[in-house]
Design a protein around this motif. Sequence first.
Motif, PDB file in Angstrom:
ATOM      1  N   PRO A 128       1.886  -1.032   3.756  1.00 45.56           N
ATOM      2  CA  PRO A 128       2.285  -2.146   4.631  1.00 45.56           C
ATOM      3  C   PRO A 128       1.771  -2.028   6.065  1.00 45.56           C
ATOM      4  CG  PRO A 128       4.149  -1.406   3.317  1.00 45.56           C
ATOM      5  CD  PRO A 128       3.041  -0.445   3.059  1.00 45.56           C
ATOM      6  N   LEU A 129       1.594  -0.811   6.587  1.00 44.70           N
ATOM      7  CA  LEU A 129       1.068  -0.649   7.946  1.00 44.70           C
ATOM      8  C   LEU A 129      -0.384  -1.105   8.033  1.00 44.70           C
ATOM      9  CD1 LEU A 129       2.591   2.781   9.095  1.00 44.70           C
ATOM     10  CD2 LEU A 129       3.277   0.465   9.797  1.00 44.70           C
ATOM     11  N   VAL A 130      -1.143  -0.895   6.966  1.00 45.49           N
ATOM     12  CA  VAL A 130      -2.531  -1.376   6.919  1.00 45.49           C
ATOM     13  C   VAL A 130      -2.535  -2.909   6.889  1.00 45.49           C
ATOM     14  CG1 VAL A 130      -4.666  -1.400   5.572  1.00 45.49           C
ATOM     15  CG2 VAL A 130      -3.368   0.725   5.798  1.00 45.49           C
ATOM     16  N   GLN A 131      -1.642  -3.482   6.067  1.00 45.20           N
ATOM     17  CA  GLN A 131      -1.544  -4.948   5.991  1.00 45.20           C
ATOM     18  C   GLN A 131      -1.187  -5.534   7.357  1.00 45.20           C
ATOM     19  OE1 GLN A 131       1.361  -5.005   2.763  1.00 45.20           O
ATOM     20  NE2 GLN A 131      -0.216  -5.629   1.299  1.00 45.20           N
ATOM     21  N   ASP A 163       8.887  -5.384   7.430  1.00 46.75           N
ATOM     22  CA  ASP A 163       8.295  -5.887   8.679  1.00 46.75           C
ATOM     23  C   ASP A 163       7.113  -6.814   8.397  1.00 46.75           C
ATOM     24  OD1 ASP A 163      10.054  -4.727  10.418  1.00 46.75           O
ATOM     25  OD2 ASP A 163       8.835  -2.946  10.814  1.00 46.75           O
ATOM     26  N   VAL A 164       6.240  -6.405   7.476  1.00 53.90           N
ATOM     27  CA  VAL A 164       5.062  -7.241   7.203  1.00 53.90           C
ATOM     28  C   VAL A 164       5.455  -8.483   6.390  1.00 53.90           C
ATOM     29  CG1 VAL A 164       4.247  -6.099   5.073  1.00 53.90           C
ATOM     30  CG2 VAL A 164       2.604  -7.196   6.599  1.00 53.90           C
ATOM     31  N   ILE A 165       6.469  -8.364   5.524  1.00 50.42           N
ATOM     32  CA  ILE A 165       6.929  -9.518   4.746  1.00 50.42           C
ATOM     33  C   ILE A 165       7.396 -10.651   5.664  1.00 50.42           C
ATOM     34  CG2 ILE A 165       8.826 -10.301   3.240  1.00 50.42           C
ATOM     35  CD1 ILE A 165       8.439  -7.770   1.584  1.00 50.42           C
ATOM     36  N   LYS A 166       7.970 -10.293   6.816  1.00 52.47           N
ATOM     37  CA  LYS A 166       8.420 -11.306   7.782  1.00 52.47           C
ATOM     38  C   LYS A 166       7.266 -12.170   8.288  1.00 52.47           C
ATOM     39  CE  LYS A 166      12.059  -8.380   9.778  1.00 52.47           C
ATOM     40  NZ  LYS A 166      12.328  -7.466  10.912  1.00 52.47           N
ATOM     41  N   ARG A 167       6.039 -11.646   8.187  1.00 52.02           N
ATOM     42  CA  ARG A 167       4.883 -12.290   8.813  1.00 52.02           C
ATOM     43  C   ARG A 167       4.031 -13.089   7.838  1.00 52.02           C
ATOM     44  NH1 ARG A 167       1.914  -7.607  12.150  1.00 52.02           N
ATOM     45  NH2 ARG A 167       0.882  -9.427  13.077  1.00 52.02           N
ATOM     46  N   VAL A 168       4.446 -13.177   6.572  1.00 52.62           N
ATOM     47  CA  VAL A 168       3.597 -13.841   5.576  1.00 52.62           C
ATOM     48  C   VAL A 168       4.234 -15.132   5.079  1.00 52.62           C
ATOM     49  CG1 VAL A 168       2.737 -11.566   4.889  1.00 52.62           C
ATOM     50  CG2 VAL A 168       4.477 -12.681   3.484  1.00 52.62           C
ATOM     51  N   ASP A 169       3.391 -15.977   4.480  1.00 47.16           N
ATOM     52  CA  ASP A 169       3.845 -17.265   3.949  1.00 47.16           C
ATOM     53  C   ASP A 169       4.145 -17.203   2.453  1.00 47.16           C
ATOM     54  OD1 ASP A 169       3.261 -18.853   6.447  1.00 47.16           O
ATOM     55  OD2 ASP A 169       1.260 -18.089   6.015  1.00 47.16           O
TER      56      ASP A 169
END
Length: 307
Positions: A128-131, A163-169
Amino acid sequence: MNKLLIVGTVAFDAIETPFGKTDKILGGAATYIGLSASFFNLQSAIVSVVGDDFPQEHLDLLTERNIDISGLEVVKGGKTFFWSGRYHNDLNSRDTLDTQLNVLADFQPKVPENYKNSDVVMLGNLHPLVQSSVLDQMETTPKLVVLDTMNFWMDCALPELLDVIKRVDVITINDEEARQLSGEYSLVKAAAKIQTMGPKYVVIKKGEHGALLFHGQNVFFAPALPLEEVFDPTGAGDTFAGGFAGFITQSENISFENMKNAIIYGSNLASFCVEKFGTERMVDLDKNEVVSRLMQFKSLTQFDIEL
C-alpha cells in the motif's frame, strides 16, 4: 487518446496445475493488466521494477503492445521478483511454494513525466505504501483511481492499506478478501462497509462464479463465461482489472451504467487468460476473438421477460 497508468509487478512465475507445470515464465500483475488494456484505444504506461535477468524479448513484447515502459526500472545486478505456486484440483485454491521479492523489496516507483496527468490510474496488487507513493506523484487528479489488493496486505499492512483505500474510487478484491476487510460475511453488507472506507465503487471477484459491482444501493452481477477448459487461473483477476480499467479509460465515462460494460469487458478478457499457461493466451489473442466472445456474453445474459 486517454492515458492509463498501470502500477504493479512485472515478474517471473513458475506454475503447477493439474494439467501441467512451467519453469520460469512471464508474469506479474502489471504485465497482465497491460496486455489486457492493450485491446483498447488508449495510451498506457507501466510503473514497475525488474532485474537485469529480465529478457529483452519480454520488454519488446510490452512495447509492441504500445505499452510505455519508461517507468519500468531495470536494476543492474538485480533479480526479478519471482513467485511459484501449485493449484489444487478445483483451481480455486492454491499453495504458494516460493516468493522471492528480490528487486521489489526496495522498489521506489517513479511515474513518467508525461503520465503524471493520466486519466485513469490502475494500482495493481503491491504494498500500500508503493500505491500511495504513485498517487502522491500525480500532478492532476485522475478521473478514476482503481485499486487491487489482497489478504496478505490486510494481514501485515492494514493501517497503510486503509490509508490508500481512502484515496481511491474503485476497489477490486475477491469474496474472501471482501469478507476479511469488512468483517462481514454477507457480500452486500461487506460492500456497503467497504464503501464507507472511501471507494464509491466496490468490485468483488468470484472467479468462475463471475463478479459483482456495488455502488450505493445499486448492484450489478456479471457471470463468468462457462468454459470447456480452465488451464491456469494465474493472472485472471489482473486481466479482468486491465479490461475494466482499459474500457473506462477508452470510453471516458465513469458512470455506474458504463461500469457494467467495463465489468463485462473485463470478464470477457479474463475468460481467455485462463485457457493457457501464464500470458500465453493473451499474447496470441486477436481482437476478432474478443468481439466474438463478447457476443457470447451478450447472448448468455440477455433475455425478454413477460410480467
